[in-house]
Design a protein around this motif. Structure first.
Motif, PDB file in Angstrom:
ATOM      1  N   VAL A  99       0.855  -1.204   0.000  1.00 24.56           N
ATOM      2  CA  VAL A  99       0.000   0.000   0.000  1.00 24.56           C
ATOM      3  C   VAL A  99       0.888   1.250   0.000  1.00 24.56           C
ATOM      4  CG1 VAL A  99      -1.712   1.312   1.306  1.00 24.56           C
ATOM      5  CG2 VAL A  99      -1.902  -1.162   1.178  1.00 24.56           C
ATOM      6  N   ILE A 100       1.921   1.216   0.860  1.00 24.36           N
ATOM      7  CA  ILE A 100       2.830   2.376   0.947  1.00 24.36           C
ATOM      8  C   ILE A 100       3.504   2.620  -0.401  1.00 24.36           C
ATOM      9  CG2 ILE A 100       4.962   3.207   2.021  1.00 24.36           C
ATOM     10  CD1 ILE A 100       4.059   1.721   4.582  1.00 24.36           C
ATOM     11  N   ASN A 101       3.958   1.522  -1.036  1.00 23.98           N
ATOM     12  CA  ASN A 101       4.601   1.682  -2.344  1.00 23.98           C
ATOM     13  C   ASN A 101       3.626   2.234  -3.383  1.00 23.98           C
ATOM     14  OD1 ASN A 101       7.129   0.898  -1.551  1.00 23.98           O
ATOM     15  ND2 ASN A 101       6.830  -1.258  -2.095  1.00 23.98           N
ATOM     16  N   GLY A 102       2.373   1.766  -3.310  1.00 16.73           N
ATOM     17  CA  GLY A 102       1.350   2.278  -4.226  1.00 16.73           C
ATOM     18  C   GLY A 102       1.158   3.771  -4.038  1.00 16.73           C
ATOM     19  N   LYS A 112      -5.728 -12.127 -10.682  1.00 13.33           N
ATOM     20  CA  LYS A 112      -6.156 -12.104  -9.284  1.00 13.33           C
ATOM     21  C   LYS A 112      -7.661 -12.314  -9.144  1.00 13.33           C
ATOM     22  CE  LYS A 112      -5.135  -8.228  -7.212  1.00 13.33           C
ATOM     23  NZ  LYS A 112      -4.493  -7.047  -6.614  1.00 13.33           N
ATOM     24  N   TYR A 113      -8.421 -11.667 -10.049  1.00 16.99           N
ATOM     25  CA  TYR A 113      -9.869 -11.689  -9.913  1.00 16.99           C
ATOM     26  C   TYR A 113     -10.540 -12.708 -10.832  1.00 16.99           C
ATOM     27  CZ  TYR A 113      -8.686  -7.594  -7.252  1.00 16.99           C
ATOM     28  OH  TYR A 113      -8.121  -6.761  -6.327  1.00 16.99           O
ATOM     29  N   GLU A 147     -11.153   5.313  -8.706  1.00 16.15           N
ATOM     30  CA  GLU A 147     -10.924   6.094  -7.481  1.00 16.15           C
ATOM     31  C   GLU A 147      -9.847   5.440  -6.619  1.00 16.15           C
ATOM     32  OE1 GLU A 147     -14.526   6.481  -5.226  1.00 16.15           O
ATOM     33  OE2 GLU A 147     -15.492   7.615  -6.811  1.00 16.15           O
ATOM     34  N   LYS A 148      -9.123   6.278  -5.866  1.00 14.07           N
ATOM     35  CA  LYS A 148      -8.118   5.750  -4.939  1.00 14.07           C
ATOM     36  C   LYS A 148      -8.790   4.846  -3.912  1.00 14.07           C
ATOM     37  CE  LYS A 148      -4.948   9.619  -4.953  1.00 14.07           C
ATOM     38  NZ  LYS A 148      -5.464  10.961  -5.002  1.00 14.07           N
ATOM     39  N   PHE A 149      -8.150   3.757  -3.592  1.00 14.31           N
ATOM     40  CA  PHE A 149      -8.564   2.795  -2.557  1.00 14.31           C
ATOM     41  C   PHE A 149      -9.859   2.047  -2.856  1.00 14.31           C
ATOM     42  CE2 PHE A 149      -6.151   6.128  -0.210  1.00 14.31           C
ATOM     43  CZ  PHE A 149      -5.026   5.356   0.034  1.00 14.31           C
ATOM     44  N   PHE A 150     -10.385   2.179  -4.072  1.00 12.24           N
ATOM     45  CA  PHE A 150     -11.617   1.438  -4.377  1.00 12.24           C
ATOM     46  C   PHE A 150     -11.317  -0.067  -4.459  1.00 12.24           C
ATOM     47  CE2 PHE A 150     -14.006  -0.887  -7.611  1.00 12.24           C
ATOM     48  CZ  PHE A 150     -15.232  -0.930  -6.979  1.00 12.24           C
ATOM     49  N   ARG A 151     -12.126  -0.856  -3.794  1.00 10.83           N
ATOM     50  CA  ARG A 151     -12.062  -2.312  -3.930  1.00 10.83           C
ATOM     51  C   ARG A 151     -13.492  -2.830  -4.025  1.00 10.83           C
ATOM     52  NH1 ARG A 151      -8.836  -6.302  -1.275  1.00 10.83           N
ATOM     53  NH2 ARG A 151      -8.634  -6.941  -3.426  1.00 10.83           N
ATOM     54  N   GLY A 152     -13.770  -3.614  -5.045  1.00  8.16           N
ATOM     55  CA  GLY A 152     -15.128  -4.116  -5.253  1.00  8.16           C
ATOM     56  C   GLY A 152     -15.580  -4.991  -4.087  1.00  8.16           C
ATOM     57  N   LYS A 153     -16.854  -4.795  -3.700  1.00  8.61           N
ATOM     58  CA  LYS A 153     -17.388  -5.565  -2.559  1.00  8.61           C
ATOM     59  C   LYS A 153     -17.353  -7.065  -2.835  1.00  8.61           C
ATOM     60  CE  LYS A 153     -20.315  -2.372  -0.059  1.00  8.61           C
ATOM     61  NZ  LYS A 153     -20.974  -1.327  -0.869  1.00  8.61           N
ATOM     62  N   THR A 166      -8.061 -11.146  -0.594  1.00  8.33           N
ATOM     63  CA  THR A 166      -7.821 -10.161   0.454  1.00  8.33           C
ATOM     64  C   THR A 166      -6.691  -9.203   0.091  1.00  8.33           C
ATOM     65  OG1 THR A 166      -6.594 -11.916   1.510  1.00  8.33           O
ATOM     66  CG2 THR A 166      -8.737 -11.386   2.446  1.00  8.33           C
ATOM     67  N   GLU A 167      -5.757  -9.678  -0.758  1.00  6.09           N
ATOM     68  CA  GLU A 167      -4.623  -8.845  -1.169  1.00  6.09           C
ATOM     69  C   GLU A 167      -5.115  -7.717  -2.073  1.00  6.09           C
ATOM     70  OE1 GLU A 167      -0.959  -9.223  -1.158  1.00  6.09           O
ATOM     71  OE2 GLU A 167      -1.390 -10.272   0.700  1.00  6.09           O
ATOM     72  N   GLY A 168      -4.635  -6.526  -1.843  1.00  2.00           N
ATOM     73  CA  GLY A 168      -5.009  -5.451  -2.756  1.00  2.00           C
ATOM     74  C   GLY A 168      -5.093  -4.118  -2.034  1.00  2.00           C
ATOM     75  N   SER A 169      -4.648  -3.066  -2.709  1.00  2.00           N
ATOM     76  CA  SER A 169      -4.620  -1.759  -2.069  1.00  2.00           C
ATOM     77  C   SER A 169      -5.690  -0.829  -2.639  1.00  2.00           C
ATOM     78  CB  SER A 169      -3.251  -1.120  -2.294  1.00  2.00           C
ATOM     79  OG  SER A 169      -3.043  -0.928  -3.674  1.00  2.00           O
ATOM     80  N   GLY A 170      -6.212  -1.177  -3.817  1.00  2.00           N
ATOM     81  CA  GLY A 170      -7.171  -0.292  -4.466  1.00  2.00           C
ATOM     82  C   GLY A 170      -6.508   0.927  -5.079  1.00  2.00           C
ATOM     83  N   LEU A 171      -5.195   0.828  -5.294  1.00  2.00           N
ATOM     84  CA  LEU A 171      -4.474   1.965  -5.890  1.00  2.00           C
ATOM     85  C   LEU A 171      -4.035   1.669  -7.323  1.00  2.00           C
ATOM     86  CD1 LEU A 171      -2.230   3.023  -2.880  1.00  2.00           C
ATOM     87  CD2 LEU A 171      -4.094   4.335  -3.876  1.00  2.00           C
TER      88      LEU A 171
END
Ligand code: ADP
Length: 338
Positions: A167-170, A245-246, A285-291, A298-303
């Motif tokens: 997440v930090i790297n993103g 991934k998806y 959008e930043k940090f968006f993750r589909g419900k 579980t892995e993913g930053s949404g960035l």
């Protein structure tokens, strides 16, 4: 007969005189008519056409961004119209100026925000890497013997630290892109080579997830595209990585390139979980993750997609997608060829 002859001569002279007079009157009437027409034309030009021309010109210039007031000094409808035009112009100009000031303020805020994220991410990365390093050492037994249960917990900790570092790297990637610090070096490249590079890098991930990657290309050789190859590769990498991934095991991911008009299309299609219709407007959008995917993956930053869009924007390209939940998703990057 002499008398009659004289009378006839007299009569014809009279007729001649009358005819001359009529001709004279006709000339005068014609002159008056010409004068009236000229006057009317002059009046029309001066009082109606010219002001309308002035207004049209002013409106045209206003449309092009320059406001020059029209001074008609008249009390009739045209004068009123010019006055209204001037007032409207002044108002719009004032609104525009205050909007420009606001925009500059917003840009400044945005720069501060980006800088803040960048600094915060930098500050977080080092201690986080430290924590991960210590926990990894403990897992490996380098810090003394650990029980199996503790090892299990520590492994969990390492995974979480890893996720946090991602997440930090993103965030760092994103803030660097926003700060335009990352200089884009565009060169003519063969897009299929870049796609192949990405697919080779991601082959182990695909194998692990039992997803097959297929690359498709038209028979005709594709033109080269001016891109920053590292950045575009990172964008394609993100899309293919998501597609793997998806997607559930056993499905396929198709990556392709094709020329469409004056653009190069890069498509990444999958037969995976898809993006729910009611969330599709938030995808970039930043940090968006589909419900629908947070449960399975579980892995993913949404960035990732925010970064992809930024890279595509900086290439004057477009990115769009089509997705149906449970059926699959196709992302397309369209890059200009000129
Ligand atoms: P991340 O993958 O790290 O969560 P992204 O920005 O790459 O972040 O993607 C944001 C979200 O968009 C994902 O969490 C997922 O819900 C959705 N998404 C992106 N690509 C796909 C895809 N190929 N299939 C289904 N959902 C996707």
């Amino acid at each position: 007969t002499g008398k009659i002859q004289q009378q006839v001569i007299q009569l014809s002279t009279d007729i001649q005189q009358t005819a001359n007079q009529i001709q004279l009157y006709l000339y005068i009437a014609l002159a008056v008519a010409v004068f009236i027409v000229v006057f009317l034309l002059y009046f029309l030009a001066n009082y109606i056409t010219k002001p309308i021309e002035a207004l049209t010109l002013a409106a045209k210039q206003f449309g092009e961004g320059t406001f020059i007031p029209v001074n008609l000094h008249r009390r009739d409808e045209l004068g009123l119209f010019a006055e209204t035009f001037n007032t409207m112009g002044h108002d719009i100009l004032q609104t525009k100026q205050s909007l420009e000031v606001e925009l500059e303020k917003t840009k400044e805020l945005d720069r501060n925000k980006t800088e803040f994220i960048s600094v915060a991410a930098h500050q977080l990365r080092t201690p986080m890497s430290g924590i991960k390093w210590v926990m990894s050492m403990a897992v490996e037994g380098d810090l003394g013997e650990v029980s199996d249960e503790l090892k299990h917990h520590l492994k969990n900790g390492v995974e979480n630290a890893d996720r946090m570092i991602k997440v930090i790297n993103g965030l760092l990637d994103l803030s660097q892109l926003e700060e335009a610090k990352a200089k884009f070096q565009k060169e003519s490249k063969d897009i299929l080579t870049l796609i192949q590079d990405v697919v080779t890098t991601l082959a182990p991930n695909a194998e692990y997830k039992k997803v097959q990657i297929k690359v498709s290309a038209p028979k005709k050789k594709l033109p080269q595209v001016k891109v920053d190859s590292e950045k575009i590769k990172s964008a394609i990498h993100n899309l293919v990585d998501n597609a793997i991934k998806y997607s559930p095991a056993g499905k396929a991911v198709m990556v392709g390139a094709a020329q469409v008009g004056s653009e190069m299309y890069i498509t990444v299609s999958d037969q995976g979980y898809g993006i729910p219709k009611d969330q599709q407007h938030r995808v970039f959008e930043k940090f968006f993750r589909g419900k629908n995917v947070v449960k399975v993956e579980t892995e993913g930053s949404g960035l990732g997609l925010t970064i992809v869009k930024d890279i595509v924007d900086k290439h004057d390209g477009k990115i769009f997608f089509e997705s149906e939940e449970g059926k699959g998703t196709t992302f397309t990057i369209a890059l200009p060829l000129k």
